[in-house]
Design an enzyme around this catalytic site. Sequence first.
Site, PDB file in Angstrom:
ATOM      1  CG  HIS A 127      -1.816  -0.980   1.252  1.00 40.11           C
ATOM      2  ND1 HIS A 127      -3.067  -1.143   0.556  1.00 40.11           N
ATOM      3  CD2 HIS A 127      -1.850  -2.309   1.980  1.00 40.11           C
ATOM      4  CE1 HIS A 127      -3.599  -2.204   0.940  1.00 40.11           C
ATOM      5  NE2 HIS A 127      -2.989  -2.920   1.877  1.00 40.11           N
ATOM      6  CB  CYS A 144      -2.270   3.664  -3.744  1.00 42.54           C
ATOM      7  SG  CYS A 144      -3.726   2.202  -3.956  1.00 42.54           S
TER       8      CYS A 144
END
Length: 468
Positions: A168, A210
């Site tokens: 992430h 991301c």
Amino acid sequence: MSHKIICWVPLLIVSLWLSSTTTTLEGRQFSNFHPLVINEEGENNGEGTKWALLVAGSNGFFNYRHQADICHAYQIMKNGGLKDENIIVFMSDDIANNEENPRPGVIINHPNGSDVYKGVPKDYTGNYTSVENLYAVISANRSAITGGSGKVLNSGPNDTIFFYYADHGGPGIIGMPVGDFVVANDLINVLKSKHAANAYKKMVIYLEACESGSMFEGLLPDDINIYVTTASNANESSWGCYCPEDPTYPPPPEFDTCLGDSYSVLWMEDSDKNDRRSETLQQQYETVREKTLDWEAKGSHVMQYGNTNFTNDFLVTYIGATGVSQSTSAYHPSSASPKKFVNQRDAALHYHINKLRKAPVGSKERMEANKRLNEEIAQRLHVDDSVKAIGDHLFGEEHSTSLITSVRPSGQPLVDDWDCFKNYIKIYESYCGALSTYGRKHTRAFANICNAGISEEKMVKAASLACP
């Protein structure tokens, strides 16, 4: 009756987030094979040692896909002829033997794939998967390492380095399983120092996260022989795949979590099935970029940064070419493609929802799944509300949203003062709690607060009012 209401109200709330975070894909055929010739061994004369650094930045079974990606990458490197002494792996190692793993001791990266966990080195696991150890490994600074195997990138001026990371992220940051974030300017400074030490010939970085483009946008020089591709640009999420309820390629029914990440499995399955002695970095980039985008305009934009002058190098130069990996490619031109993709930030929601749906009514498992789902929802609401409240206190309700979410033009770094950025994240966390994988989407707000010239005193006051 009340029990049913308690269980299903969270699912209605969740739909507000999920309406825009799953998408479908129609399969298409692609081909960009260009026959190129090098020597019979697939090696360049005078080539140095190939090094690989593989990092899974998350932990927890709902993040299964990140360690699955890294283990798959290891098998590619190993089958490509790289030696274990030159492959360094960071992974929490809490997945393979997790009590929730339906296949104990096994990790798969494809619904029909073989075990990719077998043989993976346990270099830095558990509490040793810190950013401090990561920087020490890159810098080959053994004295700065705590625990682990002690392996470092002890590379020389004729060597190549392949650095692959999956986890992430958020604007300007990527995570590690324990401790502090990897912050963009800190990583760039470590890479610059590696180049200044004449410790590699060329470095290739593949980054799955991301907003992964924000780690290099406006920061990575093009004269230090580093070429980068990222799963997304500086302003968007990346996506998980091989997820439950996919109509074409769901994981085996006993799995409640996604098995891979789209960008990651695309480059790895491309590497599995093609001749790495005749496919170039640029060809792989174009293949992965086109397929990642081909989701009804919802796919992420795979990007390139740094020195693109050597993208005509063959893949063999960095990841080897001996042998063939055993994973099955869902993206083969003759086969169907996955149709359901999950926003990285919503993977935990999907996991808890699947656990809740599958648990027998009235069971202990159902109560636990419902509890975890409610906790996830509450945490997301808290971070959304607290960041907005900080913005409201600093800029006023009328202008807050536009100011804290504004995106700088392409080519500019996220923030001018990176120390301010890191400090304001810590101030937020000291008053409002740690940023979760979902909450990392808000780090752009702290960058914009710094760019607006807000003093530390005002930031502290706003955080204390938002989270009394």
